[in-house]
Write an enzyme that holds these catalytic residues in place. Structure first.
Site, mmCIF file in Angstrom:
data_model
loop_
_atom_site.group_PDB
_atom_site.id
_atom_site.type_symbol
_atom_site.label_atom_id
_atom_site.label_comp_id
_atom_site.label_asym_id
_atom_site.label_seq_id
_atom_site.Cartn_x
_atom_site.Cartn_y
_atom_site.Cartn_z
ATOM 1 N N PRO A 228 -1.106 95.838 -74.062
ATOM 2 C CA PRO A 228 -0.093 95.680 -72.772
ATOM 3 C C PRO A 228 1.174 96.035 -72.953
ATOM 4 O O PRO A 228 1.820 95.799 -73.873
ATOM 5 C CB PRO A 228 -0.527 94.206 -72.674
ATOM 6 C CG PRO A 228 -1.720 93.874 -73.527
ATOM 7 C CD PRO A 228 -1.736 94.989 -74.678
ATOM 8 N N LYS B 19 7.192 91.864 -70.363
ATOM 9 C CA LYS B 19 5.869 91.632 -70.836
ATOM 10 C C LYS B 19 5.545 90.248 -70.592
ATOM 11 O O LYS B 19 4.367 89.887 -71.010
ATOM 12 C CB LYS B 19 5.853 92.052 -72.189
ATOM 13 C CG LYS B 19 6.176 93.591 -72.420
ATOM 14 C CD LYS B 19 5.974 94.078 -73.926
ATOM 15 C CE LYS B 19 6.506 95.351 -74.208
ATOM 16 N NZ LYS B 19 6.083 95.609 -75.831
ATOM 17 N N ASN C 126 5.006 100.198 -77.452
ATOM 18 C CA ASN C 126 4.680 101.358 -78.466
ATOM 19 C C ASN C 126 4.177 102.510 -77.741
ATOM 20 O O ASN C 126 4.686 103.641 -78.353
ATOM 21 C CB ASN C 126 3.732 100.787 -79.648
ATOM 22 C CG ASN C 126 4.136 101.229 -81.000
ATOM 23 O OD1 ASN C 126 5.380 101.320 -81.019
ATOM 24 N ND2 ASN C 126 3.131 101.700 -81.895
ATOM 25 N N ARG D 131 6.204 98.932 -86.334
ATOM 26 C CA ARG D 131 5.205 99.621 -85.635
ATOM 27 C C ARG D 131 4.783 101.035 -85.770
ATOM 28 O O ARG D 131 5.745 101.855 -86.043
ATOM 29 C CB ARG D 131 5.723 99.298 -84.174
ATOM 30 C CG ARG D 131 6.162 97.939 -83.623
ATOM 31 C CD ARG D 131 4.944 97.255 -83.499
ATOM 32 N NE ARG D 131 3.839 97.589 -82.663
ATOM 33 C CZ ARG D 131 4.049 97.283 -81.143
ATOM 34 N NH1 ARG D 131 4.855 96.415 -80.798
ATOM 35 N NH2 ARG D 131 3.233 97.970 -80.498
#
Length: 287
Positions: free
Chosen positions: A2, A51, A165, A250
């Site tokens: 997401p 988000k 990402n 990440r």
């Protein structure tokens, strides 16, 4: 995974199913909210913020949720059996007479006064899909720490809200810059913010994310998830490495030929371990 576009679409679907209707069932499966019952209250609206999802209900209350890495809200007809995963992964159920929204694997779920929403989203930078999008402010925040690696700065939701990402890697590739380039050396910050908004706008109506303009399943993205496979531009194997401070690493994907600069030469890339290296651990900073 997401990101801002997924959250925007989730909010729209939740709003269509819940807004203007009275809840006949409320089940919040986190310890601190176990005794909360919103039954009898109408949902007034569901709005996205970066988000984050803000489900506002009568009485000046907001149910705040965050999808994290693999959370989701599933909508189904009321009375149907939940089908988005095993029951132990359900964190929230909101139902009216026609529709039921089931939240799975939600890492954050809070109930607060609507007037206090700033306590959970006030730190966020300009929202790429929000009505108050401010590209100049987003660029200013992005460059506030000029020595910081661009990939890390893009993931920091305090700079601009909505990039995750996938878009981090895709944006750097499209701009032909290394994700390890110091943010202060970015040639044209305005171009980055404009492109970021354009990509999220283009994808917000669908859950399938496309950055290449090619909808075929194996051709939708330029570099993300393609470690060891040939770059779509030059044929050089795409690389992957962890990026970010300890505990927040990440996975970052890039082409060392199309994206020259620090970290793109191979051995000097922080955490690089060959074409398929990297673990993608951690969470977005200030998500």
């Amino acid at each position: 995974m997401p990101e801002g576009d997924t959250v925007w679409l989730t909010a729209r679907n939740l709003h269509r199913a819940l807004a203007g209707r009275t809840l006949v069932r409320s089940d919040l499966r986190v310890p601190r909210l176990a005794t909360v019952d919103l039954t009898g209250r109408a949902v007034t609206e569901v709005v996205p913020r970066g988000k984050h999802l803000l489900t506002r209900v009568e009485g000046g209350l907001t149910l705040h949720s965050h999808l994290g890495m693999d959370g989701s809200w599933r909508i189904q007809a009321t009375g149907e059996r939940p089908r988005g995963g095993p029951a132990h992964q359900i964190r929230a159920i909101l139902a009216n007479s026609g529709y039921t929204a089931v939240g799975y694997r939600l890492p954050a779920l809070d109930l607060l006064r609507t007037a206090e929403e700033h306590t959970v989203v006030g730190h966020l930078g300009p929202d790429l899909l929000g009505p108050g999008w401010d590209p100049e402010e987003a660029a200013r925040r992005l460059l506030a720490e000029p020595a910081r690696a661009l990939g890390e700065a893009l993931l920091d939701q305090r700079n601009l809200a909505g990039i995750g990402n996938v878009y981090k890697s895709e944006l750097c590739f499209l701009l032909r810059v290394s994700p390890w380039l110091p943010a202060g050396e970015l040639p044209d910050p305005g171009r980055l913010t404009a492109l970021a908004r354009r990509l999220l706008e283009a994808n917000k109506e669908r859950f399938t994310r496309i950055t290449t303009a090619d909808p075929r399943p194996e051709h939708r993205l330029w570099v993300y998830g393609r470690a060891g496979r040939p770059c779509r531009r030059c044929g050089t194997p795409v690389r992957m490495a962890d990026q970010g401070p300890g505990g927040q690493e990440r996975s970052t994907y890039w082409c060392p030929r199309c994206q020259p600069g620090p970290g793109s030469g191979g051995p000097d890339a922080p955490g690089a371990s060959g074409p398929a290296g990297g673990s993608g651990r951690g969470a977005d900073p200030s998500g």
